[in-house]
Scaffold this active site. Structure first.
Site, PDB file in Angstrom:
ATOM      1  N   LYS A  11     -11.981  -2.028   7.445  1.00 25.02           N
ATOM      2  CA  LYS A  11     -11.131  -2.956   8.188  1.00 25.02           C
ATOM      3  C   LYS A  11     -11.655  -3.098   9.617  1.00 25.02           C
ATOM      4  O   LYS A  11     -12.056  -4.171  10.029  1.00 25.02           O
ATOM      5  CB  LYS A  11      -9.685  -2.461   8.217  1.00 25.02           C
ATOM      6  CG  LYS A  11      -9.089  -2.136   6.858  1.00 25.02           C
ATOM      7  CD  LYS A  11      -8.921  -3.353   5.971  1.00 25.02           C
ATOM      8  CE  LYS A  11      -8.175  -2.996   4.698  1.00 25.02           C
ATOM      9  NZ  LYS A  11      -8.044  -4.132   3.771  1.00 25.02           N
ATOM     10  N   TRP A  54       0.820  -1.212   0.000  1.00 27.65           N
ATOM     11  CA  TRP A  54       0.000   0.000   0.000  1.00 27.65           C
ATOM     12  C   TRP A  54       0.854   1.262   0.000  1.00 27.65           C
ATOM     13  O   TRP A  54       0.491   2.261  -0.616  1.00 27.65           O
ATOM     14  CB  TRP A  54      -0.983  -0.024   1.171  1.00 27.65           C
ATOM     15  CG  TRP A  54      -2.006  -1.092   0.981  1.00 27.65           C
ATOM     16  CD1 TRP A  54      -2.152  -2.240   1.695  1.00 27.65           C
ATOM     17  CD2 TRP A  54      -2.996  -1.144  -0.054  1.00 27.65           C
ATOM     18  NE1 TRP A  54      -3.184  -2.999   1.178  1.00 27.65           N
ATOM     19  CE2 TRP A  54      -3.709  -2.351   0.102  1.00 27.65           C
ATOM     20  CE3 TRP A  54      -3.339  -0.285  -1.097  1.00 27.65           C
ATOM     21  CZ2 TRP A  54      -4.749  -2.721  -0.746  1.00 27.65           C
ATOM     22  CZ3 TRP A  54      -4.388  -0.648  -1.944  1.00 27.65           C
ATOM     23  CH2 TRP A  54      -5.077  -1.848  -1.761  1.00 27.65           C
ATOM     24  N   ASP A  70      -1.436   6.930   7.067  1.00 26.04           N
ATOM     25  CA  ASP A  70      -2.505   6.074   6.572  1.00 26.04           C
ATOM     26  C   ASP A  70      -2.689   4.965   7.611  1.00 26.04           C
ATOM     27  O   ASP A  70      -1.869   4.057   7.711  1.00 26.04           O
ATOM     28  CB  ASP A  70      -2.121   5.499   5.213  1.00 26.04           C
ATOM     29  CG  ASP A  70      -3.151   4.523   4.652  1.00 26.04           C
ATOM     30  OD1 ASP A  70      -4.110   4.173   5.368  1.00 26.04           O
ATOM     31  OD2 ASP A  70      -2.980   4.091   3.487  1.00 26.04           O
TER      32      ASP A  70
END
Length: 366
Positions: A199, A105, A175
């Site tokens: 999540k 990511w 993030d």
């Protein structure tokens, strides 16, 4: 409830608490105080305005933040933040921002940021296959950088920072998509935190952004309205039609965290217990299960591991699915296996998975 909901180890969208699912089930038919389905309630209603206000306050309370931070409920996922952050914070002709390249990511963030202005990759884990995170001695941050950006938890590789990076001299941007509200943090030492919901805190469709007020005051004035944090702050996340349903579910999850779990310290203790249980299965398996991440950098959220060959991994997945476990296949980028232990995954579910893994190993080693 479908028993498979309780054995959902998917990397995302992740499991939701059973009590929240029951409230959602009712709300889809009728929100009691409104008399309408949550799917048909106007985003301009007083009810929804109260939802947003309560959710903003709940997140501030969980993170220990004051009114000098905005809590925004945006769309576009973390992916949109890859662009919004540098659009707002990179200064024309100014020094480059510092970025870390620690996994799948993080690597996605870099090209999007480069489109907006200069960035500097301080450290990259590509050479080691993203199997570990940097130690402090490997990091030399620039004091002139407008901000430092990093990903707190890499879901694909199962890596997680267990410390705060950088200094208070440079704005921290993080993030936290896959570990947001899973543990206590010193949130007031970050300038901006973003996390898509699917999540730990809700369904796909909403991204939580927590941003210090003074940080966005000096953003460029010519930003498109939809990509300007100030537009959303002024409108209390109602600048355009927001995802009412997804935001409502996030509200229910924050209530669950505060009222049923008892806050982030209690959530952290539970998450550590779950992770320790599963990592113990790996460590005691005499290399039958091979953990992917360096021990010091293991994620509490995503346990990534391998077996000795692909055929055995496929057999594991097939037998796990037959036993009712869902989501244990590794990310397409690296394959292997992965068990995600997000907030709503219960200790009982992890105990069942640990038992299955021990039994599978014994059967294969006969």
């Amino acid at each position: 409830m479908n028993p498979r909901n309780g054995l959902n180890f998917s990397g995302g969208p992740g499991a939701l608490p059973e009590s929240v699912l029951r409230e959602v089930q009712q709300a889809i038919i009728e929100v009691p105080e409104v008399g309408l389905s949550v799917l048909g309630i106007s985003h301009r209603s007083d009810w929804f305005a109260a939802v947003v206000t309560e959710l903003e306050n709940n997140i501030r309370s969980l993170l220990g933040l004051g009114d000098d931070y905005h809590v925004l409920l945006l769309q576009g996922g973390a992916t949109q933040q890859y662009t919004m952050v540098p659009m707002s914070l990179l200064l024309p002709g100014g020094a480059p921002a510092d970025y870390l390249d620690t996994g799948y990511w993080s690597a996605k963030v870099l090209p999007e940021a480069r489109r907006q202005g200069p960035i500097r990759v301080v450290w990259s884990g590509q050479d080691n296959g993203f199997r570990r995170l940097p130690v402090d001695e490997e990091l030399q941050f620039a004091t002139t950088a407008p901000y430092l950006h990093y990903v707190s938890n890499e879901t694909v590789e199962g890596l997680q920072f267990h410390r705060m990076l950088g200094s208070d001299e440079v704005v921290r941007v993080c993030d936290m998509s896959s570990d947001f509200l899973s543990r206590p943090i010193e949130a007031n030492r970050f300038g901006l935190i973003y996390a898509h919901a699917q999540k730990n805190v809700g369904p796909a469709g909403v991204t939580v952004v927590v941003v210090r007020d003074e940080l966005i005051k000096n953003a460029p004035e010519d930003l498109p309205g939809f990509l300007d944090y100030r537009s959303h702050a002024r409108a209390h996340s109602n600048f355009n039609t927001p995802p009412v349903f997804a935001i409502y579910v996030v509200l229910l999850v924050t209530r669950w965290l505060m009222q049923e779990i008892g806050g982030l310290n209690a959530m952290d203790a539970l998450n550590r217990t779950k992770a320790a249980l599963l990592y113990d299965v790996l460590d005691s398996s005499e290399s039958f299960y091979q953990g992917r991440a360096a021990v010091a950098d293991r994620s509490l959220m995503n346990v990534a591991f391998n077996l000795s060959n692909t055929a055995l991994e496929q057999r594991f997945i097939a037998e796990a699915e037959a036993a009712g476990f869902s989501g244990l296949k590794g990310h397409r980028a690296i394959g292997g296996l992965r068990a995600s232990l997000y907030n709503a995954v219960t200790l009982e579910a992890v105990e069942k998975l640990a038992s299955f893994m021990a039994d599978f190993r014994h059967r294969q080693q006969r």
